[in-house]
Design a protein around this motif. Sequence first.
Motif, short mmCIF file in Angstrom:
data_model
loop_
_atom_site.label_atom_id
_atom_site.label_comp_id
_atom_site.label_asym_id
_atom_site.label_seq_id
_atom_site.Cartn_x
_atom_site.Cartn_y
_atom_site.Cartn_z
N VAL A 167 7.31 2.22 5.79
CA VAL A 167 8.67 2.56 6.18
C VAL A 167 9.49 2.87 4.93
CG1 VAL A 167 8.58 1.12 8.25
CG2 VAL A 167 9.47 0.16 6.15
N GLU A 168 10.38 3.82 5.05
CA GLU A 168 11.27 4.16 3.93
C GLU A 168 12.70 4.03 4.43
OE1 GLU A 168 10.48 7.91 2.06
OE2 GLU A 168 12.09 7.65 0.60
N VAL A 169 13.45 3.18 3.77
CA VAL A 169 14.82 2.91 4.24
C VAL A 169 15.81 3.09 3.09
CG1 VAL A 169 14.04 1.27 6.00
CG2 VAL A 169 14.66 0.43 3.74
N PRO A 170 17.06 3.44 3.43
CA PRO A 170 18.05 3.50 2.36
C PRO A 170 18.31 2.11 1.80
CG PRO A 170 19.07 3.84 4.51
CD PRO A 170 17.60 3.81 4.73
N MET A 171 18.49 2.01 0.50
CA MET A 171 18.82 0.72 -0.11
C MET A 171 20.07 0.17 0.57
SD MET A 171 16.97 0.11 -3.02
CE MET A 171 15.97 1.05 -4.17
N GLY A 172 20.10 -1.13 0.76
CA GLY A 172 21.27 -1.74 1.35
C GLY A 172 21.08 -2.10 2.81
N LYS A 188 13.95 2.97 -0.52
CA LYS A 188 12.79 2.19 -0.98
C LYS A 188 11.73 2.26 0.12
CE LYS A 188 10.32 -0.56 -3.53
NZ LYS A 188 9.17 0.30 -3.31
N VAL A 189 10.50 2.43 -0.31
CA VAL A 189 9.38 2.45 0.62
C VAL A 189 8.82 1.03 0.72
CG1 VAL A 189 7.11 3.40 1.12
CG2 VAL A 189 8.80 4.81 -0.03
N PHE A 190 8.61 0.57 1.93
CA PHE A 190 7.99 -0.74 2.12
C PHE A 190 6.71 -0.62 2.94
CE2 PHE A 190 12.38 -1.99 1.32
CZ PHE A 190 12.19 -3.00 0.39
N ALA A 191 5.78 -1.50 2.63
CA ALA A 191 4.57 -1.61 3.43
C ALA A 191 4.81 -2.82 4.33
CB ALA A 191 3.37 -1.82 2.54
N LEU A 192 5.13 -2.54 5.57
CA LEU A 192 5.49 -3.59 6.51
C LEU A 192 4.23 -4.08 7.20
CD1 LEU A 192 8.02 -4.97 7.63
CD2 LEU A 192 8.26 -3.11 9.25
N PHE A 211 0.82 -1.21 0.00
CA PHE A 211 0.00 0.00 0.00
C PHE A 211 0.85 1.26 0.00
CE2 PHE A 211 0.45 -1.78 4.20
CZ PHE A 211 0.74 -0.73 5.05
N MET A 212 2.05 1.15 -0.61
CA MET A 212 2.96 2.30 -0.62
C MET A 212 2.43 3.41 -1.52
SD MET A 212 4.37 -0.84 -0.83
CE MET A 212 4.26 -0.82 -2.59
N ASP A 213 2.03 3.03 -2.73
CA ASP A 213 1.60 4.04 -3.70
C ASP A 213 0.35 4.76 -3.19
OD1 ASP A 213 3.67 3.11 -5.14
OD2 ASP A 213 2.49 2.10 -6.67
N ARG A 214 -0.53 3.98 -2.56
CA ARG A 214 -1.73 4.59 -2.01
C ARG A 214 -1.36 5.67 -1.00
NH1 ARG A 214 -4.22 1.74 2.50
NH2 ARG A 214 -3.21 3.45 3.57
N SER A 215 -0.41 5.35 -0.11
CA SER A 215 -0.01 6.31 0.91
C SER A 215 0.62 7.55 0.31
CB SER A 215 0.97 5.67 1.89
OG SER A 215 0.28 4.80 2.72
#
Lengths: 603, 155
Positions: free
Chosen positions: A357-362, A343-347, A194-198
Amino acid sequence: MAARKVIVGLGSCGIAAGARDAYSVFEESLKAKAGVSPGFLLEPTGCIGACHREPLVEVREDDGTTYLYSEVDKKRAKEILEKHVLGGEVIEDWLLPDDYPYFSKQKKIVLAHSGLIDPESIDDYIEIGGYEALKHVLFEMEPEAVIEEIRISGLRGRGGAGFPTGLKWGFARKSEGDKKYIVCNADEGDPGAFMDRSVLEGDPHAVIEGMLIAAYAIGSDEGYIYVRAEYPLAIKRLEIAIDQAHRHNLLGSDIMGSGFSFDIHIKEGAGAFVCGEETALMASIEGKRGMPRLRPPFPAESGLWGKPTNINNVETLANVPAIIRMGGSKYARIGTEKSKGTKVFALAGKIKRGGMVEVPMGMTLREVIFDIGGGIKEDKKFKAVQLGGPSGGCLPESLLDTPVDYDSLVATGAIMGSGGMVVMDETTCMVDVAKFFLSFTQSESCGKCTFCRIGTKRMLEILERITEGRGRMEDIDELEELAAKIKVTSLCGLGQTAPNPVLTTLKYFREEYIEHIVNKRCPAKKCKALIRYRVIADACTGCTLCAKACPTGAVTGKRKEPHFINQDACIKCGLCFEACRFDAIEITTGKEEVASTSLSKGR
Amino acid sequence: MDERFKELLEKWRGTSGSVIPLLQKTQALYSYLPRDAMSEIARATGKSPAEIYGVATFYSQFRFEPMGKHVVKVCHGTACHVSGAELLDETLQSELKTEVGRTTGDGMFTTERVACLGCCSLAPVVMIDNEVYGKLTGEKLKKIIRKIEKTEKEE
């Protein structure tokens, strides 16, 4: 001096958790004080991110200090209003601490404004620097320079495949044609994502600004946003944003007097997962059945109505204004060598702290799940994490140190995907999860390619057989053979990736398949055909709740006497198990089931 | 033909890619796609009724039968699936005495399974008439349904 503000998170999740009730408490107070200076402004905002603590209300003092209250129901809202907002007394117990680990390890670029600004106010967006990137691009950069900046940033498609965005734009720019289109893919179909929705609900102008910059770069004057009809709030906020942009001369003809013109239409999807695939999506915009076609020609050469078209995902476009503002080379310093930025994740799933959550790649999966997400609910044991939805895979504990970047994840057999991250614990059956995803892709297959249409159906039948206790060891070989063939003979991403959930569970949780097949046991006690519900006589108080809950009358017993479940009538719906307040109903499977049944008969 | 439907056809006449929006607006008008309306859309867009029917049946949003007064959508996204969506199906089936995906005999409830409502952190969720109910259990859902039934009876 800025005014004091009360800000309520009104994303879909917040609303579902009851945020409108909290909002109305403050609203009524304002109404009651109409004419008198109320001492605060009330503003809605998008998703603040900590969905597990919704509804969230922030009090922002005029000196900029912020207090974020969690789980604000009507009662709490009233007290916050009385004590803090009107009385100046902070209620410490309900605050999310400043160093709340859920937030402190994140890096926000795409979600930087979500939860901060009122998504229905273009002035809020402009105040935090919105549309500055567009202005800079229109007046100080040539289209080729914009594409070069995006190339330098290393931005890759956030829809899942990870194609370099600068390269894609370059193809569309070079394509000959008097008419070109920009399409924003907001058909977020992966269950569990649901990242795009947010983003659309929380910061719609960022996506519009990204589209404008892309349009200028490739030479397009018309764009579409293809958004799921299941996201009514996102659609509403986009409509408001587009209308506002028109009135500010940020959309339409001769934007800001630059001579550049661009307009955006919204197209609502009609419920077909395959339309997330770019050629199917374009067919759907044209009013046809959303079926993919062979590429080449790629959309950059021949896309919507045969014209050159550039399609990007919501999150990709939302990154664009930020890249222009900070410069491509600075953006490229975030992340890993081949995966730049965040990258944004829907946890979600069996996680303590779920949300956006949005975290740096890696960053490793372990850091995301345990440091940010706080680990597993009820401190159960971690079993797997599912990434990339129906196209992705389930990874076991031994792979938790895998860094989150496109290439490392592909190497495991999963994919980065659009950002769904569903955590599973010991009560999740991996064969059932594989069956769940396959039944999804099987029913969403458009039917064009034979292996995707029929092969997924055969695979699903095998999985059903296994979960019903009728599996054979040869079934595993057959699943692997079919999976390999579906992958190579399907035209689009849906078919090419549909076997991934089965392949990864076979790779990492093979013993669970074998338990189902050989011992007729479901270790997670999920597969109905392999489990039994049984009353533990010693623990049963005879309260009759289970008997009342049972839809088939399988549970019998007198009041204050231990109850009994008639196995022949039991449909294993689990309603009695849920109803019992004394843990007096147990689920058994396999041989232990046989043992305990004979035991109960002996009583 | 309904006046509002006529207006709709006029409004979209000549617009490229109008078939799906037309079907969506028609369904918003009638709660489903009546056969006659689809024929009219075919005539207005210059396509064959088979083409229109082909498009309509391709997308899961479209219905060909009238809906119940209340629409109950049980989310079967991943997070809801692992958090007990199946149990909610069972609850609805036993409460409403009808299979999920059908409309009750009195036309009061239509139940359906949907892919993902995107409220994963509140799993398992159900959407009733565009309102989302989260963190449900069978018991909580039963209470919500009974409350709606009670309000209906009082009216």
